[in-house]
Design an enzyme around this catalytic site. Sequence first.
Site, PDB file in Angstrom:
ATOM      1  N   GLU A   1       0.437  -1.340   0.106  1.00  0.00           N
ATOM      2  CA  GLU A   1       0.121  -0.171   0.200  1.00  0.00           C
ATOM      3  C   GLU A   1       0.927   1.442   0.269  1.00  0.00           C
ATOM      4  O   GLU A   1       1.215   1.976   1.263  1.00  0.00           O
ATOM      5  CB  GLU A   1      -1.001   0.556   1.838  1.00  0.00           C
ATOM      6  CG  GLU A   1      -2.069  -1.139   0.925  1.00  0.00           C
ATOM      7  CD  GLU A   1      -2.980  -1.275   2.006  1.00  0.00           C
ATOM      8  OE1 GLU A   1      -2.388   0.032   2.690  1.00  0.00           O
ATOM      9  OE2 GLU A   1      -4.198  -1.280   2.248  1.00  0.00           O
TER      10      GLU A   1
ATOM     11  N   GLU B   1      -5.234  -7.891   1.086  1.00  0.00           N
ATOM     12  CA  GLU B   1      -5.830  -8.060   2.414  1.00  0.00           C
ATOM     13  C   GLU B   1      -7.338  -8.079   1.544  1.00  0.00           C
ATOM     14  O   GLU B   1      -8.144  -7.315   1.467  1.00  0.00           O
ATOM     15  CB  GLU B   1      -5.137  -6.922   3.135  1.00  0.00           C
ATOM     16  CG  GLU B   1      -3.997  -6.831   3.830  1.00  0.00           C
ATOM     17  CD  GLU B   1      -3.535  -5.540   4.351  1.00  0.00           C
ATOM     18  OE1 GLU B   1      -4.805  -4.798   5.074  1.00  0.00           O
ATOM     19  OE2 GLU B   1      -2.569  -5.590   4.015  1.00  0.00           O
TER      20      GLU B   1
HETATM   21  C1  BGP Z   1      -4.062  -1.774   5.354  1.00  0.00           C
HETATM   22  C2  BGP Z   1      -3.170  -2.043   6.469  1.00  0.00           C
HETATM   23  C3  BGP Z   1      -2.767  -3.223   6.708  1.00  0.00           C
HETATM   24  C4  BGP Z   1      -4.046  -3.158   8.201  1.00  0.00           C
HETATM   25  C5  BGP Z   1      -5.213  -2.908   7.906  1.00  0.00           C
HETATM   26  C6  BGP Z   1      -6.581  -2.303   8.601  1.00  0.00           C
HETATM   27  O1  BGP Z   1      -4.191  -0.733   4.549  1.00  0.00           O
HETATM   28  O2  BGP Z   1      -1.642  -2.623   4.807  1.00  0.00           O
HETATM   29  O3  BGP Z   1      -1.474  -3.113   7.720  1.00  0.00           O
HETATM   30  O4  BGP Z   1      -3.527  -2.011   9.135  1.00  0.00           O
HETATM   31  O5  BGP Z   1      -4.828  -1.852   6.704  1.00  0.00           O
HETATM   32  O6  BGP Z   1      -6.027  -0.811   9.514  1.00  0.00           O
HETATM   33  P1  BGP Z   1      -6.092  -0.478  10.377  1.00  0.00           P
HETATM   34  O7  BGP Z   1      -4.958  -1.457  11.511  1.00  0.00           O
HETATM   35  O8  BGP Z   1      -5.829   0.850  10.818  1.00  0.00           O
HETATM   36  O9  BGP Z   1      -7.669  -1.000  10.289  1.00  0.00           O
END
Ligand code: BGP
Length: 490
Positions: free
Chosen positions: A170, A387
């Site tokens: 990302e 993800e």
């Molecule tokens: C994505 C990231 C992850 C994870 C997820 C959820 O952007 O790649 O590492 O953190 O988001 O984000 P958050 O924990 O801020 O809800």
Amino acid sequence: MFHTKLDDFPEDFMWGAASAAYQIEGAFAEDGKGLTIWDEYAMTPGNTFEETDGKVAVDHYHRYQEDVQWMKKMGLKAYRFSVSWGRILPDGEGEVNEAGLAFYENLVDELLANGIEPLVTLYHWDLPLALQQKYQGWEGRETIAAFKKYCEALFTRLGSKVKYWITMNEQNVFIPLGYRWAAHPPKVTDLKRMYQANHHVNLANAEAIKSFRELVPTGKIGPSFGYGPTYPLSAKPQDVLAAENADDFNNRFWLDVYCKGKYPKFMLKQLKNLGLAPEILPEDDKLLASVTPDFLGVNYYHGGTVKENSYEAGDFADASEKDFSKVDPYQMAAKEGEHAPEKAMFQAVDNPYLEKTDWGWEIDPVGFRVALRKLASDYDLPIIVTENGLVAFDELTAEGAIHDDYRIDYLQSHLQELQKAITDGVEVLGYCAWSFTDLLSWLNGYKKRYGFVYIDRDNQDEKSLARIPKDSYFWYQEVIATNGQNLTSK
Ligand code: BGP
């Protein structure tokens, strides 16, 4: 597109789950690991929720064997994790730390011995602190060479065991949050510096792929991009044009560089007009044009909706522009008075058709299919969903269970749309839910939970750190065992 019958998931479909080093490992200063920008950022008061940091996290560093057993019991086919650069090169670029390499090699061996395909992310945001101090991190071109060295150490050591590699996680999130919104390290608010740092990350991505071709000729490599489709608020042509602009601004600006080897021309011209374009050397253009990824990693949480830009609409009284507590990395508003490129391009708005999660993110399973279709049409690469998942406030009952039906509903509806996208003709190699265990949210501690496996700890108290499978764990176990055939029957 309506189908009377959906295609089965491919036989070798990688049913997976994901994590990131900083969010799970802990052991922040053990076995020679150098500090990272996240270690420092989280230890500085005021930066994270209730001062939560990754010193212990969910202690995966010491419990990885137990965690792999939970994966095996679930039947997981693939596990995506990231390597902490500071464990491999403690000062970011010098001596290689054998203990760091050994840790990841042991993890990979453990996964393979249990029939789980490792997917390794090279950069999930934890830059070695020494590089930040010496070269201003990604703002210095020296960091590109350091990244290449780090990647090569891993390719050499693990290239024969790991087939799938992810370069940057990302980039479209960590760059704006770090260099524009000051919500991540290095806590900068400067668009000019942001676009320059971003350009260097593009070059580092290209250098890593170039080295990979030489060192791991049989492997597969690609970036993971935080992607969602852009909808126009209405059929009004100005809104449709705004959606085109937003797609350039939020998506193509990165995806074209990765997949076509060049910046999209409208965005670049706009940045030049505003004096924000990065310095691009002739050899940079050549390097970017010389590599393409083998697949595209997609992190899908939601897309965005936009309407006509505020300049042309004469529409500046939007209070949300001033509400920075709700900054959404996927659809950013501009700061007042700033030469913000998107102000002349679109305005982000809520989608009137979509509900939101506890954390205000739109829930849009159909958007997932739209996203997959669009990426496949525009870039024609196989896709790995790296993800996708639901954040929630999970509750451990007195009987020691977590009844997370809401997560099952979310994942099920997204997987159904994924199956439709496959039936449409999109080549999807695997799906990694975010996340395998609960983990430390970058800014929100353990309030935000995503995992299939609950971790008994809270923001301040490490408690027992016990692993407790949630209802969604058993549901996903069944999805994997039936290769997705139960998705339509529930
Ligand atoms: C994505 C990231 C992850 C994870 C997820 C959820 O952007 O790649 O590492 O953190 O988001 O984000 P958050 O924990 O801020 O809800």
